[in-house]
Design an enzyme around this catalytic site. Structure first.
Site, short mmCIF file in Angstrom:
data_model
loop_
_atom_site.label_atom_id
_atom_site.label_comp_id
_atom_site.label_asym_id
_atom_site.label_seq_id
_atom_site.Cartn_x
_atom_site.Cartn_y
_atom_site.Cartn_z
N ILE A 13 17.03 15.79 -3.15
CA ILE A 13 16.44 16.91 -3.92
C ILE A 13 16.62 16.68 -5.42
CG2 ILE A 13 16.31 19.41 -4.19
CD1 ILE A 13 17.65 19.70 -1.45
N ILE A 61 31.94 13.80 -9.60
CA ILE A 61 32.13 15.15 -10.18
C ILE A 61 33.57 15.64 -10.02
CG2 ILE A 61 29.71 15.94 -10.15
CD1 ILE A 61 30.47 17.58 -7.59
N THR A 134 23.12 26.52 0.05
CA THR A 134 22.30 26.38 1.26
C THR A 134 22.31 27.67 2.08
OG1 THR A 134 22.30 25.30 3.43
CG2 THR A 134 24.37 25.29 2.27
N GLU A 136 22.79 27.67 5.05
CA GLU A 136 23.75 27.47 6.15
C GLU A 136 25.04 28.26 5.94
OE1 GLU A 136 24.04 23.51 7.76
OE2 GLU A 136 22.09 22.96 6.97
N TYR A 159 30.61 21.25 6.79
CA TYR A 159 29.67 21.18 5.64
C TYR A 159 29.39 22.57 5.09
CZ TYR A 159 25.10 21.31 3.35
OH TYR A 159 24.07 21.58 2.47
N SER A 160 28.92 23.48 5.97
CA SER A 160 28.52 24.79 5.45
C SER A 160 29.73 25.57 4.94
CB SER A 160 27.74 25.59 6.49
OG SER A 160 28.44 25.69 7.70
N LYS A 163 30.37 24.39 1.46
CA LYS A 163 29.38 24.94 0.53
C LYS A 163 29.67 26.42 0.25
CE LYS A 163 26.14 23.15 -0.94
NZ LYS A 163 25.95 22.34 -2.18
N ASN A 188 16.09 24.36 4.87
CA ASN A 188 15.98 22.90 5.03
C ASN A 188 14.81 22.34 4.22
OD1 ASN A 188 17.54 23.76 7.45
ND2 ASN A 188 17.47 21.57 7.87
N ARG A 223 14.78 25.73 12.33
CA ARG A 223 15.05 25.62 10.90
C ARG A 223 13.83 26.14 10.15
NH1 ARG A 223 19.18 25.27 12.96
NH2 ARG A 223 20.86 23.74 12.75
N HIS A 291 26.51 23.80 16.97
CA HIS A 291 25.13 23.73 16.45
C HIS A 291 24.54 25.11 16.16
CE1 HIS A 291 21.09 21.40 17.05
NE2 HIS A 291 21.20 21.92 15.86
P1 NAD Z 1 21.74 14.06 -0.68
O1 NAD Z 1 22.85 13.77 0.27
O2 NAD Z 1 20.42 13.39 -0.50
O3 NAD Z 1 22.21 13.71 -2.17
C1 NAD Z 1 23.47 14.05 -2.64
C2 NAD Z 1 23.72 13.25 -3.92
O4 NAD Z 1 24.99 13.62 -4.44
C3 NAD Z 1 23.75 11.74 -3.70
O5 NAD Z 1 22.99 11.10 -4.69
C4 NAD Z 1 25.23 11.39 -3.83
O6 NAD Z 1 25.46 10.09 -4.35
C5 NAD Z 1 25.71 12.46 -4.81
N1 NAD Z 1 27.15 12.75 -4.69
C6 NAD Z 1 27.84 13.02 -3.55
N2 NAD Z 1 29.14 13.24 -3.85
C7 NAD Z 1 29.25 13.12 -5.21
C8 NAD Z 1 30.33 13.24 -6.13
N3 NAD Z 1 31.58 13.50 -5.70
N4 NAD Z 1 30.09 13.05 -7.44
C9 NAD Z 1 28.82 12.77 -7.87
N5 NAD Z 1 27.77 12.62 -7.07
C10 NAD Z 1 27.99 12.81 -5.74
O7 NAD Z 1 21.60 15.63 -0.69
P2 NAD Z 1 20.32 16.54 -0.91
O8 NAD Z 1 19.65 16.72 0.39
O9 NAD Z 1 19.55 16.03 -2.07
O10 NAD Z 1 21.01 17.92 -1.28
C11 NAD Z 1 21.26 18.27 -2.64
C12 NAD Z 1 21.98 19.61 -2.67
O11 NAD Z 1 21.17 20.59 -2.02
C13 NAD Z 1 23.31 19.61 -1.93
O12 NAD Z 1 24.23 20.37 -2.67
C14 NAD Z 1 23.01 20.28 -0.59
O13 NAD Z 1 24.14 20.96 -0.10
C15 NAD Z 1 21.91 21.24 -1.00
N6 NAD Z 1 20.96 21.56 0.09
C16 NAD Z 1 20.23 20.59 0.69
C17 NAD Z 1 19.32 20.93 1.69
C18 NAD Z 1 18.45 19.90 2.36
O14 NAD Z 1 17.68 20.25 3.25
N7 NAD Z 1 18.50 18.63 1.98
C19 NAD Z 1 19.17 22.24 2.09
C20 NAD Z 1 19.97 23.22 1.48
C21 NAD Z 1 20.84 22.86 0.46
P1 TYD Z 2 19.43 18.04 9.87
O1 TYD Z 2 18.23 17.37 9.31
O2 TYD Z 2 20.68 17.26 10.04
O3 TYD Z 2 19.68 19.34 8.97
P2 TYD Z 2 20.70 20.59 9.21
O4 TYD Z 2 21.64 20.24 10.29
O5 TYD Z 2 21.38 20.69 7.89
O6 TYD Z 2 19.83 21.75 9.53
O7 TYD Z 2 19.05 18.65 11.28
C1 TYD Z 2 17.96 19.54 11.43
C2 TYD Z 2 17.93 19.98 12.88
O8 TYD Z 2 17.58 18.86 13.69
C3 TYD Z 2 19.27 20.46 13.40
O9 TYD Z 2 19.05 21.54 14.31
C4 TYD Z 2 19.83 19.27 14.14
C5 TYD Z 2 18.60 18.58 14.67
N1 TYD Z 2 18.67 17.11 14.80
C6 TYD Z 2 18.28 16.50 15.98
O10 TYD Z 2 17.90 17.16 16.96
N2 TYD Z 2 18.32 15.13 16.05
C7 TYD Z 2 18.74 14.36 15.00
O11 TYD Z 2 18.78 13.12 15.14
C8 TYD Z 2 19.13 15.02 13.78
C9 TYD Z 2 19.60 14.22 12.60
C10 TYD Z 2 19.06 16.39 13.73
#
Ligand code: NAD
Ligand code: TYD
Length: 350
Positions: A13, A61, A134, A136, A159-160, A163, A188, A223, A291
């Site tokens: 993101i 960080i 998030t 979550e 994780y959640s 957060k 998501n 999701r 889950h």
């Molecule tokens: P991501 O895992 O793709 O990227 C995380 C980035 O943070 C990576 O580039 C990693 O190198 C960096 N990082 C991790 N630990 C670090 C540290 N200690 N110091 C500096 N950099 C560090 O994650 P994302 O999917 O891009 O998510 C970004 C944010 O959005 C997160 O805070 C996540 O909790 C939140 N979020 C993501 C989703 C989603 O669907 N992807 C949904 C809700 C919230």
């Molecule tokens: P994920 O992309 O890991 O996001 P989150 O757990 O943060 O919602 O998973 C999305 C949904 O898909 C979650 O219900 C778990 C499910 N899932 C599978 O069924 N198979 C997979 O291989 C993965 C990675 C996730």
């Protein structure tokens, strides 16, 4: 010229957000700090790496000295904290890593910002810290209802929980010091540059390689899917107009079951790329521990206060996403040649 400190900008993101902001604004400077964990990939930012308004610093960080130095050397106006460990399955295996990065990292950033932004009577004007959280943190929904900003926090995974802990620390900085903050809680995300451990890029990649498609449990978990560009637009609005101290949920009623997502991807690839693919690739595997069954955002507050609504329907967004991964096979190969392969083997014992 406003200066943004974006953390975790080499991740999914964060890298989309940096590109979005540099395209939209001429008068901003972006400093991206990222530890470059397995999920951080500077290839995501190739298109802007030589932009004079962009600067990358590799840092953790949690590293107080490095973070303070960045704040002392730069007049930071906004912090947008994306940096986090973000994958639920990894958190089940290694919770401590999540507590360190997500909780300790957040408090380290908050402290550095507070120390440089505080004045005798409060805080300098036009400064703000935005925590990217998030949905979550709210836990799991039953068949009805939605998460609002006042839904009690009830996280289940490490994780959640990490957060939610970070959110509470951010709230404490507002309640105690009156530090200018916002918290955003999105559903998501999906779109370009997502590390293929997450459901959508994992399924696309496996489909293209004719590999099994692991579906946890009965595949009926739900999701609420948000196209990453819509998310970037919402964050930008919160930075510019979000009321200080407020939480904003970001999502737009795009709820789908996991099995629906997997079948949608198979259908598209079968019709457009490879007609040999069938639903036989789907493999129901052991369910994730703890889950969460369903997530669903009520976006009323951000819609009413900031006028934001997602522009991309799931049907449009998933096709754009599949096409992006098809057109960026080299990106996927580079990513999957590394850590992901090992991870995949460990997860599914292949
Ligand atoms: P991501 O895992 O793709 O990227 C995380 C980035 O943070 C990576 O580039 C990693 O190198 C960096 N990082 C991790 N630990 C670090 C540290 N200690 N110091 C500096 N950099 C560090 O994650 P994302 O999917 O891009 O998510 C970004 C944010 O959005 C997160 O805070 C996540 O909790 C939140 N979020 C993501 C989703 C989603 O669907 N992807 C949904 C809700 C919230
Ligand atoms: P994920 O992309 O890991 O996001 P989150 O757990 O943060 O919602 O998973 C999305 C949904 O898909 C979650 O219900 C778990 C499910 N899932 C599978 O069924 N198979 C997979 O291989 C993965 C990675 C996730």
């Amino acid at each position: 010229m406003e200066t943004y400190l974006i953390t975790g900008g080499a991740g999914f993101i964060g890298s989309n957000f940096i590109q979005y902001m540099l395209k939209k604004y001429q008068n901003i400077k972006i400093i991206n700090i990222d530890k470059l964990t397995y999920a951080g990939n500077l290839e995501n930012l190739k298109s802007i790496e030589n932009n004079e308004k962009y600067n990358f610093i590799q840092a953790d960080i949690c590293d107080k000295t490095a973070i303070s130095k960045i704040f002392i050397e730069n007049d930071i106006d906004y912090v947008v904290n994306f940096a986090a460990e973000s994958h639920v399955d990894r958190s089940i295996k290694e919770p401590e890593v999540f507590v360190k990065a997500n909780v300790l990292g957040t408090v380290t950033l908050l402290n550095a910002a507070k120390d440089t932004w505080k004045t005798e009577n409060g805080f300098k004007e036009y400064k703000k810290y935005i925590q990217i959280s998030t949905d979550e943190v709210y836990g799991s929904l039953g068949e009805t209802g939605y998460f609002t900003e006042t839904t009690p926090l009830d996280p289940h995974s490490p994780y959640s929980s990490s957060k939610a802990s970070a959110d509470l620390i951010v709230k404490a900085y507002y309640d105690t010091y009156k530090m200018p903050i916002n918290i955003t809680r999105c559903s998501n995300n999906y779109g370009p540059y997502q590390f293929p451990e997450k459901l959508i890029p994992l399924i696309i990649n496996n489909c293209l390689n004719n590999k099994e498609l692991p579906v946890y449990g009965d595949g009926l978990n739900i999701r609420d899917w948000l196209y990453v560009e819509d998310h970037c637009e919402a964050i930008d609005l919160v930075v510019q107009k979000g009321r200080i101290g407020e939480v904003y949920n970001i999502g737009g009623h795009n709820e789908r079951t996991n099995i629906h997502i997997v079948k949608t991807i198979i259908d598209y690839i079968k019709e457009n790329i490879d007609d040999i693919i069938t639903y036989d690739l789907i493999k129901h595997v052991e369910d994730r521990k703890g889950h969460d069954r369903r997530y669903g955002i009520d976006p009323t507050k951000i819609k009413k206060e900031l006028g934001w609504e997602p522009k991309t329907t799931f049907e449009e967004g998933i096709i754009k996403t599949i096409k992006w991964y098809l057109e960026n096979g080299k990106w996927m190969n580079n990513v999957t040649n590394g850590e992901y392969q090992e991870y995949y083997k460990k997860m599914y014992n292949k």
